[in-house]
Design a protein around this motif. Structure first.
Motif: not given
Length: 227
Positions: A104, A148, A151-152
């Motif tokens: 990411l 993201l 969140h990860h």
């Protein structure tokens, strides 16, 4: 704590999946931080090269054609600097990284590296719809990628310390507000490109206001040394 370890999956909600992790003292973690700072720095530097110096400048009026490019540079520099600040604070809170985080993060760096391209487009034609939409779409992608990543990190439990409820709510509300405002700017730019671009200047204040309204605590200052 070892620099590299295999994480055992737990049965509790939000437990990390099994896999290799790299701690803060590992070479892999240091390379990730260095690569991230380098990409942000290069992208911010390349923005200046998108401002073309006109020939035969004798009066201030001769600089007028450069004004849109200079404003595009200032806008992009401020936005990328804001992204870097949030990314810097994110990495400061990370205890370990895993392959998902690295993937990411690489996607984020790829999007950041693209920023000089749409910056040049809006510098040439600031009032046109297509350049503004391309620019704002990229900013929406970058914001979404940071969301993201956060969140990860939360789902895989990569933090140095667990988030409190207020801090977690602050992240959700703050990044949600930034995503919403950037998406709104993109829609507005379909009819009024300059107004849509101007909306981006509000993302920082909106994020700060949203976090303050949720009662999210500010980062703690280091304690003063005692005699």
């Amino acid at each position: 704590m070892s620099a590299v370890r295999a994480s055992a999956g737990g049965s509790s909600e939000g437990a990390a999946r099994p896999g290799v992790r790299y701690g803060r003292e590992s070479l892999e973690h240091a390379r990730l931080v260095n690569l991230s700072d380098a990409v942000f720095a290069i992208a911010m530097t390349l923005l200046a090269f998108k401002v073309d110096a006109p020939e035969g400048v004798t009066t201030f009026a001769d600089l007028a054609p450069v004004l849109p490019q200079a404003l595009a540079f200032l806008l992009s520099f401020a936005i990328v600097a804001n992204f870097w600040w949030h990314h810097h604070r994110l990495l400061a809170r990370i205890e370990e990284v895993d392959p998902g985080f690295v993937l990411l993060n690489l996607a984020l760096l790829g999007a950041v590296a693209l920023v000089p391209f749409p910056t040049e487009l809006i510098g040439r034609d600031p009032g046109e719809v297509a350049p503004a939409v391309v620019y704002l779409a990229l900013m929406l992608v970058i914001t979404g990628l940071i969301v993201l990543i956060v969140h990860h990190a939360e789902r895989a439990r990569l933090w140095r310390h667990d988030m409190g409820e207020h801090e977690r709510r602050g992240h959700v509300v703050g990044w949600g507000a930034m995503l919403g405002l950037t998406a709104l700017a993109l829609v507005v730019a379909l009819w009024w490109p300059l107004l849509g671009l101007a909306f981006l200047l509000l993302t920082g204040p909106v994020d700060a206001l949203a976090r303050r309204r949720t009662g999210a605590p500010r980062p703690a200052r280091p304690a003063a040394p005692q005699d």
